[in-house]
Design an enzyme around this catalytic site. Sequence first.
Site, PDB file in Angstrom:
ATOM      1  N   ASP A   1       3.873  -5.760 -69.760  1.00 31.51           N
ATOM      2  CA  ASP A   1       3.434  -6.349 -71.011  1.00 31.51           C
ATOM      3  C   ASP A   1       4.698  -6.592 -71.843  1.00 31.51           C
ATOM      4  O   ASP A   1       5.740  -5.969 -71.596  1.00 31.51           O
ATOM      5  CB  ASP A   1       2.494  -5.367 -71.722  1.00 31.51           C
ATOM      6  CG  ASP A   1       2.069  -5.859 -73.091  1.00 31.51           C
ATOM      7  OD1 ASP A   1       1.591  -6.994 -73.178  1.00 31.51           O
ATOM      8  OD2 ASP A   1       2.227  -5.096 -74.062  1.00 31.51           O
ATOM      9  N   LEU A   2       4.632  -7.476 -72.827  1.00 30.92           N
ATOM     10  CA  LEU A   2       5.815  -7.778 -73.639  1.00 30.92           C
ATOM     11  C   LEU A   2       5.744  -7.129 -75.022  1.00 30.92           C
ATOM     12  O   LEU A   2       6.443  -6.173 -75.311  1.00 30.92           O
ATOM     13  CB  LEU A   2       5.995  -9.293 -73.748  1.00 30.92           C
ATOM     14  CG  LEU A   2       6.260 -10.031 -72.428  1.00 30.92           C
ATOM     15  CD1 LEU A   2       6.358 -11.539 -72.668  1.00 30.92           C
ATOM     16  CD2 LEU A   2       7.517  -9.515 -71.753  1.00 30.92           C
ATOM     17  N   ASP A   3       4.856  -7.641 -75.885  1.00 28.62           N
ATOM     18  CA  ASP A   3       4.787  -7.158 -77.266  1.00 28.62           C
ATOM     19  C   ASP A   3       4.494  -5.661 -77.325  1.00 28.62           C
ATOM     20  O   ASP A   3       3.535  -5.176 -76.712  1.00 28.62           O
ATOM     21  CB  ASP A   3       3.681  -7.897 -78.025  1.00 28.62           C
ATOM     22  CG  ASP A   3       3.971  -9.379 -78.191  1.00 28.62           C
ATOM     23  OD1 ASP A   3       5.129  -9.783 -78.029  1.00 28.62           O
ATOM     24  OD2 ASP A   3       3.013 -10.129 -78.495  1.00 28.62           O
TER      25      ASP A   3
ATOM     26  N   ASP B   1       1.531  -0.974 -73.404  1.00 27.93           N
ATOM     27  CA  ASP B   1       1.283  -0.020 -74.487  1.00 27.93           C
ATOM     28  C   ASP B   1      -0.191   0.144 -74.805  1.00 27.93           C
ATOM     29  O   ASP B   1      -0.562   1.078 -75.514  1.00 27.93           O
ATOM     30  CB  ASP B   1       2.021  -0.479 -75.757  1.00 27.93           C
ATOM     31  CG  ASP B   1       1.428  -1.770 -76.308  1.00 27.93           C
ATOM     32  OD1 ASP B   1       0.723  -1.718 -77.328  1.00 27.93           O
ATOM     33  OD2 ASP B   1       1.646  -2.837 -75.699  1.00 27.93           O
TER      34      ASP B   1
END
Length: 235
Positions: free
Chosen positions: A17-19, A188
């Site tokens: 995942d990025l954000d 997250d």
Amino acid sequence: MIRFNRAIKPFSVMSFDLDDTLYNNHPIIKAAVKAQQDYLNALPSYLAQGPKYWQQCRNEAVLQLPELADNVTKWRQHTLRLALSKLDLNEEEVEHHADAAYNAFADARSKIVVTDDVLKLLDNLAQHFTLVAITNGNVEIERFNLHNKFSLVLQAGMHGKAKPHSTLFDKAAEHLNVAKSEILHIGDSLDTDVQGANNAGCQSVWLNDQDANYAYKGLADIEIANIHALTHFIK
């Protein structure tokens, strides 16, 4: 901290995942929203609608087109056109201001700098695993310093339904020609990342460093408190 809730099977792909996984997205998205609102509030007829107008139009947009929920970029763009079309503007003005407001958002949204230690971690992991990104967000990865770190980047809306739906995980496995069990997904969010990976038949790592409440009650295969715990997998 690294906690194993289940035994890990061999894997060849690490999916990120990025954000809020590889960088703190909270100040970035706050600045992007402000940039958009500053542009819109400079239009007297928009400002006159009051502070709840944007959310009202956003809710209306997704009621009109429920599929927008899987594509945050199109949802925002559609909401902008909807909100502006209700004002005393002609069609050309609506298009101009919608594009300009979105560009104000997108420019601020891409002002991300991933820290050197995270970049080094990714470089080290890439020597042992294929790295991909799977995100529900609308960040334009080519505009900041993660642009060359992944073999594949899949975004909700553009490439399929948003996590926790399995579509993006399915596409990653198909593109890389690997079994989904060979993908270890790191994120997250229990609700999107862990639930999505678990449902898709991938393996999951929960980066538990956010003060958030989640609806999903399932367990990640692994729980970590710091992204650098992934060095555990470098042999």
